[in-house]
Write an enzyme that holds these catalytic residues in place. Structure first.
Site, short mmCIF file in Angstrom:
data_model
loop_
_atom_site.label_atom_id
_atom_site.label_comp_id
_atom_site.label_asym_id
_atom_site.label_seq_id
_atom_site.Cartn_x
_atom_site.Cartn_y
_atom_site.Cartn_z
N GLY A 79 1.34 -89.33 -13.38
CA GLY A 79 0.91 -88.47 -12.27
C GLY A 79 0.17 -87.21 -12.66
N ILE A 117 1.81 -81.06 -10.97
CA ILE A 117 3.25 -80.87 -11.21
C ILE A 117 3.65 -81.63 -12.48
CG2 ILE A 117 5.56 -81.41 -10.33
CD1 ILE A 117 4.51 -80.73 -7.51
N TYR A 124 1.52 -83.18 7.78
CA TYR A 124 2.11 -83.98 6.69
C TYR A 124 2.31 -85.43 7.16
CZ TYR A 124 4.48 -84.73 2.24
OH TYR A 124 4.83 -85.18 1.00
N LYS A 140 8.01 -90.09 2.15
CA LYS A 140 8.95 -89.33 1.30
C LYS A 140 10.40 -89.61 1.69
CE LYS A 140 6.13 -87.03 -1.49
NZ LYS A 140 5.94 -87.52 -2.87
N THR A 172 -2.09 -77.78 -5.94
CA THR A 172 -2.53 -78.79 -6.91
C THR A 172 -3.71 -79.53 -6.29
OG1 THR A 172 -1.10 -80.48 -5.96
CG2 THR A 172 -0.14 -79.13 -7.71
N LEU A 173 -4.25 -80.53 -6.99
CA LEU A 173 -5.35 -81.32 -6.41
C LEU A 173 -4.90 -81.98 -5.10
CD1 LEU A 173 -7.20 -83.19 -9.30
CD2 LEU A 173 -7.90 -81.15 -8.04
P1 NAD Z 1 -1.75 -84.09 -8.17
O1 NAD Z 1 -2.93 -84.43 -7.34
O2 NAD Z 1 -1.95 -83.23 -9.32
O3 NAD Z 1 -0.97 -85.41 -8.59
C1 NAD Z 1 -0.92 -86.56 -7.81
C2 NAD Z 1 -1.07 -87.71 -8.78
O4 NAD Z 1 -0.93 -88.97 -8.12
C3 NAD Z 1 -2.43 -87.73 -9.49
O5 NAD Z 1 -2.24 -87.66 -10.86
C4 NAD Z 1 -3.01 -89.06 -9.09
O6 NAD Z 1 -3.78 -89.63 -10.13
C5 NAD Z 1 -1.75 -89.85 -8.83
N1 NAD Z 1 -2.00 -91.07 -8.06
C6 NAD Z 1 -2.40 -91.18 -6.77
N2 NAD Z 1 -2.62 -92.48 -6.47
C7 NAD Z 1 -2.33 -93.19 -7.60
C8 NAD Z 1 -2.39 -94.56 -7.95
N3 NAD Z 1 -2.79 -95.50 -7.07
N4 NAD Z 1 -2.01 -94.94 -9.18
C9 NAD Z 1 -1.61 -94.02 -10.09
N5 NAD Z 1 -1.57 -92.71 -9.83
C10 NAD Z 1 -1.93 -92.30 -8.60
O7 NAD Z 1 -0.71 -83.43 -7.13
P2 NAD Z 1 0.82 -82.96 -7.32
O8 NAD Z 1 1.02 -81.95 -6.25
O9 NAD Z 1 1.10 -82.63 -8.71
O10 NAD Z 1 1.63 -84.27 -6.87
C11 NAD Z 1 2.62 -84.88 -7.66
C12 NAD Z 1 3.82 -85.27 -6.79
O11 NAD Z 1 4.45 -84.09 -6.32
C13 NAD Z 1 3.48 -86.10 -5.56
O12 NAD Z 1 4.47 -87.07 -5.35
C14 NAD Z 1 3.55 -85.08 -4.46
O13 NAD Z 1 3.83 -85.68 -3.22
C15 NAD Z 1 4.70 -84.23 -4.94
N6 NAD Z 1 4.84 -82.91 -4.35
C16 NAD Z 1 3.79 -82.05 -4.31
C17 NAD Z 1 3.95 -80.79 -3.73
C18 NAD Z 1 2.80 -79.81 -3.66
O14 NAD Z 1 2.82 -78.92 -2.81
N7 NAD Z 1 1.78 -79.91 -4.51
C19 NAD Z 1 5.20 -80.41 -3.20
C20 NAD Z 1 6.25 -81.32 -3.27
C21 NAD Z 1 6.06 -82.58 -3.84
O1 0WE Z 2 2.96 -84.66 -1.01
C1 0WE Z 2 2.08 -83.83 -0.98
C2 0WE Z 2 0.64 -84.22 -1.08
C3 0WE Z 2 0.44 -85.58 -0.54
C4 0WE Z 2 -0.97 -86.11 -0.46
C5 0WE Z 2 -2.11 -85.35 -0.52
C6 0WE Z 2 -3.36 -85.97 -0.39
C7 0WE Z 2 -4.63 -85.20 -0.41
C8 0WE Z 2 -5.80 -86.06 -0.84
C9 0WE Z 2 -1.07 -87.45 -0.22
N1 0WE Z 2 -2.25 -88.07 -0.09
C10 0WE Z 2 -3.39 -87.35 -0.18
N2 0WE Z 2 -4.56 -88.01 -0.01
C11 0WE Z 2 -5.76 -87.43 -0.23
O2 0WE Z 2 -6.82 -88.05 -0.01
N3 0WE Z 2 2.43 -82.52 -0.82
C12 0WE Z 2 3.84 -82.19 -0.65
C13 0WE Z 2 1.46 -81.42 -0.73
C14 0WE Z 2 1.15 -81.23 0.73
O3 0WE Z 2 0.25 -82.03 1.35
C15 0WE Z 2 0.23 -81.65 2.68
C16 0WE Z 2 1.14 -80.60 2.89
C17 0WE Z 2 1.73 -80.35 1.63
C18 0WE Z 2 2.80 -79.33 1.36
C19 0WE Z 2 -0.50 -82.19 3.74
C20 0WE Z 2 -0.36 -81.63 5.00
C21 0WE Z 2 0.54 -80.59 5.22
C22 0WE Z 2 1.29 -80.07 4.16
#
Ligand code: NAD
Ligand code: 0WE
Length: 270
Positions: free
Chosen positions: A13, A20, A158, A165, A196-197
Site C-alpha cells: 500500500g 500511511i 465517504y 470499511k 495522503t494521495l
Molecule cells: P495512499 O493513496 O497513499 O495509499 C493507498 C494505497 O492503495 C496505494 O498505495 C495504492 O497503490 C493502493 N491500492 C489501491 N488499489 C490497489 C490495487 N488494486 N492493488 C494494489 N494496491 C492498490 O493512501 P493512504 O491514506 O495511505 O491509504 C492507506 C489505507 O489507509 C487505506 O486503506 C485507507 O482507507 C486507510 N486510511 C486512510 C486515512 C486517511 O485519511 N488518509 C484514514 C484512515 C484510514
Molecule cells: O479511506 C480513505 C480513502 C479512501 C479512498 C480514496 C480515494 C480517492 C481516489 C478510496 N478510493 C478512492 N478513489 C479514488 O479515485 N480515507 C479514510 C481518506 C478519506 O477519504 C474520504 C474521506 C476520508 C477521511 C472521502 C470522503 C470523505 C472523507
C-alpha cells in the site's frame, strides 16, 4: 528499539512518501524488521523502491501486485517464499472506490459496480492476502489492516467506503478466529484523517482535517509516524495478547460527540 529484530514483514500500500504504509515501513524498519514491499503498478515502482531503500531493503524485495488479480497475489507470495521461505506478518494499507462514489448524496451516487469494486479492493483484498500468506506465516505472526471511523458513523462523501470499511473490520474479526488456530493475530488500525494521495482530490478534505483537529481530545491531527508506531507495536510480541481488535489512532476524535473548544461562548439566551 528492536522489538521486530529478526522478523520479516510484507508492506502493501505504498504510493508515495506520504502514504500511511510509508510511515509503517519506517517505524518497523527502525524497530529492526526486515521488509518486503509490493506496488500496484509500474507507475509506483520507483517510489516504492525509494522507500524500500530508505528502510534498508533493496529493489530485489519490491514486487508488483495489483490486488484485483489473484494470479498477481499468488506471484507475490511465490517471490516471498523464494526469498525468505516464511514471514512474520503482512500490513494491508489499501482502499479503493471509483472516485465518483465518493462525491455526492449516498443514495444517488452509489452503484452496484461501485459497491462491488469498493468491497473487493478494500475488504476482500485483505482476506485474499491472509489466504495466500497463511502457509508462510510463522508462529506468533500478525496481520494488520488500515480502516477508518466512517465504518461506524456517517460523514459526508465517504459513502460506500464506509460500508466497505465496516466489512473490513468484520473480516478482521473472522480472520482473527481463523488465523488464531496457528497463533497468528489479526488487527485493524483506525486512523484519523491524514493528507495522503487517497485523500487528495476529496472535496473539502482540508475542512475535514480542521474539524477533526478541533474536536479531537489531543487538539491536533495524527501523523503517519504515529500510525506506524502503533503498527510496529501490534506486529511485535509486545502485543501477543491482542487479536481481532480495531485500535484507534485518531487523537481521541471518535470518543467525542461534541468539542469542548467549539462550544460557543454563553449568551443571555442560554
Ligand atoms: P495512499 O493513496 O497513499 O495509499 C493507498 C494505497 O492503495 C496505494 O498505495 C495504492 O497503490 C493502493 N491500492 C489501491 N488499489 C490497489 C490495487 N488494486 N492493488 C494494489 N494496491 C492498490 O493512501 P493512504 O491514506 O495511505 O491509504 C492507506 C489505507 O489507509 C487505506 O486503506 C485507507 O482507507 C486507510 N486510511 C486512510 C486515512 C486517511 O485519511 N488518509 C484514514 C484512515 C484510514
Ligand atoms: O479511506 C480513505 C480513502 C479512501 C479512498 C480514496 C480515494 C480517492 C481516489 C478510496 N478510493 C478512492 N478513489 C479514488 O479515485 N480515507 C479514510 C481518506 C478519506 O477519504 C474520504 C474521506 C476520508 C477521511 C472521502 C470522503 C470523505 C472523507
Amino acid at each position: 528499539m528492536t522489538i521486530l529484530k529478526d522478523k520479516k514483514f510484507l508492506i502493501v500500500g505504498i504510493a508515495s512518501k506520504l502514504s500511511i504504509a510509508t510511515g509503517v515501513a519506517r517505524s518497523m524498519a527502525r524497530d529492526g524488521a526486515n521488509l518486503a514491499f509490493s506496488y500496484q503498478n509500474e507507475k509506483l515502482q520507483s517510489r516504492v523502491e525509494g522507500v524500500a531503500q530508505e528502510c534498508g531493503s533493496g529493489a530485489d524485495m519490491c514486487f508488483p501486485c495489483d490486488l484485483a488479480h489473484d494470479d498477481q497475489i499468488d506471484a507475490l507470495f511465490a517471490e516471498i517464499k523464494k526469498h525468505w521461505g516464511n514471514i512474520d506478518g503482512v500490513i494491508h494499507a489499501v482502499g479503493y472506490a471509483p472516485r465518483e462514489q465518493l462525491n455526492g448524496d449516498f443514495t444517488d451516487v452509489t452503484t452496484r459496480d461501485g459497491f462491488a469494486i469498493a468491497h473487493d479492493l478494500s475488504s476482500y483484498s485483505f482476506i485474499a492476502l491472509a489466504k495466500k500468506a497463511k502457509p508462510l506465516l510463522n508462529d506468533g505472526g500478525s496481520l494488520i489492516t488500515l480502516t477508518y471511523h466512517g465504518s461506524q458513523q456517517t460523514l459526508p462523501n465517504y459513502n460506500v467506503m464506509g460500508l466497505a470499511k465496516a466489512s473490513l473490520e468484520a473480516a478482521t474479526r473472522y480472520l482473527a478466529v481463523s488465523m488464531g488456530k496457528q497463533n497468528v493475530r489479526v488487527n485493524a488500525i483506525s486512523a484519523g484523517p491524514i493528507k495522503t494521495l487517497a485523500a487528495s482530490g476529496i472535496s473539502d478534505f482540508r475542512k475535514m482535517l480542521e474539524y477533526n483537529k478541533n474536536r479531537a481530545p489531543l487538539a491536533r491531527n495524527v501523523t503517519i509516524e504515529e500510525v506506524g508506531d502503533t503498527a510496529s507495536f501490534l506486529s511485535s510480541d509486545r502485543a501477543s495478547g491482542i487479536s481481532g481488535q480495531v485500535i484507534y489512532v485518531d487523537g481521541g476524535f471518535s470518543i467525542t460527540a461534541m468539542s469542548d473548544r467549539e462550544m460557543l461562548p454563553a449568551t443571555s439566551n442560554d
